[in-house]
Design an enzyme around this catalytic site. Sequence first.
Site, PDB file in Angstrom:
ATOM      1  N   HIS A  60      -5.583  22.821  42.017  1.00 13.08           N
ATOM      2  CA  HIS A  60      -5.349  24.179  42.536  1.00 13.08           C
ATOM      3  C   HIS A  60      -4.779  24.101  43.965  1.00 13.08           C
ATOM      4  O   HIS A  60      -3.624  24.397  44.158  1.00 13.08           O
ATOM      5  CB  HIS A  60      -6.589  25.087  42.486  1.00 13.08           C
ATOM      6  N   ASP A  65      -5.685  23.615  32.250  1.00 11.43           N
ATOM      7  CA  ASP A  65      -6.985  23.998  32.804  1.00 11.43           C
ATOM      8  C   ASP A  65      -7.891  24.720  31.808  1.00 11.43           C
ATOM      9  O   ASP A  65      -8.490  24.098  30.953  1.00 11.43           O
ATOM     10  CB  ASP A  65      -6.721  24.826  34.082  1.00 11.43           C
TER      11      ASP A  65
HETATM   12  C1  NGQ Z   1     -14.502  24.751  36.053  1.00  9.22           C
HETATM   13  N1  NGQ Z   1     -12.468  25.954  36.397  1.00  9.22           N
HETATM   14  O1  NGQ Z   1     -15.243  23.916  36.529  1.00  9.22           O
HETATM   15  O2  NGQ Z   1     -14.342  24.870  34.829  1.00  9.22           O
HETATM   16  C2  NGQ Z   1     -13.718  25.628  36.995  1.00  9.22           C
HETATM   17  C3  NGQ Z   1     -14.459  26.890  37.310  1.00  9.22           C
HETATM   18  C4  NGQ Z   1     -15.974  26.344  39.276  1.00  9.22           C
HETATM   19  C5  NGQ Z   1     -11.431  26.283  37.199  1.00  9.22           C
HETATM   20  N2  NGQ Z   1     -11.560  26.045  38.418  1.00  9.22           N
HETATM   21  C6  NGQ Z   1     -15.850  26.721  37.829  1.00  9.22           C
HETATM   22  N3  NGQ Z   1     -10.358  26.822  36.790  1.00  9.22           N
HETATM   23  O3  NGQ Z   1     -14.980  26.041  39.924  1.00  9.22           O
HETATM   24  O4  NGQ Z   1     -17.110  26.357  39.748  1.00  9.22           O
HETATM   25 ZN    ZN Z   2     -10.712  23.111  36.497  1.00  8.64          ZN
END
Ligand code: NGQ
Ligand code: ZN
Length: 456
Positions: free
Chosen positions: A271, A322
């Site tokens: 990101h 993602d």
């Molecule tokens: C994840 N996903 O770990 O799946 C993350 C969200 C977080 C993305 N960042 C959860 N798109 O960052 O705590």
């Molecule tokens: Zn992620």
Amino acid sequence: MTSTPTRLFDAGHLWRDGAWHADARIAVAADGQLQEPRPGTCERLGARVLPGMPNLHSHAFQRAMAGLAERRGPSDDSFWTWREAMYAFAAALDPESLQAIAAQLYVEMLKAGYTQVCEFHYLHHQSDGTPYAQREAMSLALIAAAQEAGIALTLLPVLYMTGGFDGRALAPRQRRFGHAEVSDYVRLLESLGAHQGPGLRVGIALHSLRAVPETAMRTLLATGAAQTGPIHIHIAEQLGEVQDCLNLRGARPVEWLLDHADVDARWCLVHATHLSGHEASRLARSGGVAGLCPTTEANLGDGLFPLADYLDAGGRWGIGSDSHISVSPVEELRWLEYGQRLATQHRNIAARREGDSVGQTLWQGGLAGGAAASGLPLGELAPDHRADLLVLDEDAPLLAAREAAAVMDSLLFAGNTPLVRHVMCGGRWVVRDFHHHDEARIAARYRRVVERLARG
Ligand code: NGQ
Ligand code: ZN
């Protein structure tokens, strides 16, 4: 033992070093790697052949909840309310269901033009946090899924220790992600390392600065396991996270990481959405890769990466699907450019020099950054690289009468019907005439699993 001889192929045009080359040949050795072509009879691949795209960021299980979090909730919906829905979904999964979901996803990736995936994997334990009898069962489910589909895998087991920058304990729903000690995590890496082979690389991942305390990060980065191979981390995806980092660590996340770790070409900062100009140029100089996931970042309401500044600073980047709200390199790259156009009210942003094509610039950039993030020899149809390639559909009306330079722009901006006709991964044909060789069985099993999950 019989060995498959090296096979020779030719193409009307082959994509190499960021340009189309007419009447090019490749040689695919028995081990699925490319070699210097020698004289001989070639099999024709097609009119347009390009390297498959690496997918540098995936949480495979989230594919099965795509479309289930788009209904308005009781309060203002955000990344954080989506995350609660995601945690609830994750709680129901076990190795068998994870394998079924991941295999279906990986088949879809191959058909869309991704030939490798970096799996950022944190569903390590049972849902109450108890390890499985076979501790690495969930990781092995992902490895098995990738083998069934025939996609190259960079498995990134994730270190996840705390529930926030303040070091708070994991919330109940985060317990299955956790490792109490860095040494437990390193043991997982070591046991998975034994499975490595031509199509499987094991790297390391820190979930985020929120989830890994500074001392644990230092300990991990000093271990032998961290001296080679890719290192991935989620960073600066949400403004709330930037603010917490400023409050508790006195610096913005990317700035803090660059100050406290030797970020180099092995790193992938996933990101890195909220970057100051200074951070963008420092990250570019470090050689680290920005892991951009435009459709997920749009879907979750993250914000917009400062693409023009970063490209002007010479920054490297790649794309990931993602959360898999979309599974298409074409759509990721298209939205990478479109987000910038909508925000700036200008056109052709990713092409920084007059005459450059946006499509060519984006495909080539995604290949280069994705290859670095994968830790595998891929992204180029050249000797000593994997034979991971896409043959475009030469019968597609859209591609008729397109000069070489316009092919990639047409694919990227106007390719809505699938234009990837055949896919070779590691020297094996995995998709022929738009169909994966095992898609019916894998889809039937996926259906059974998600129907069971939906019944609860
Ligand atoms: C994840 N996903 O770990 O799946 C993350 C969200 C977080 C993305 N960042 C959860 N798109 O960052 O705590
Ligand atoms: Zn992620």
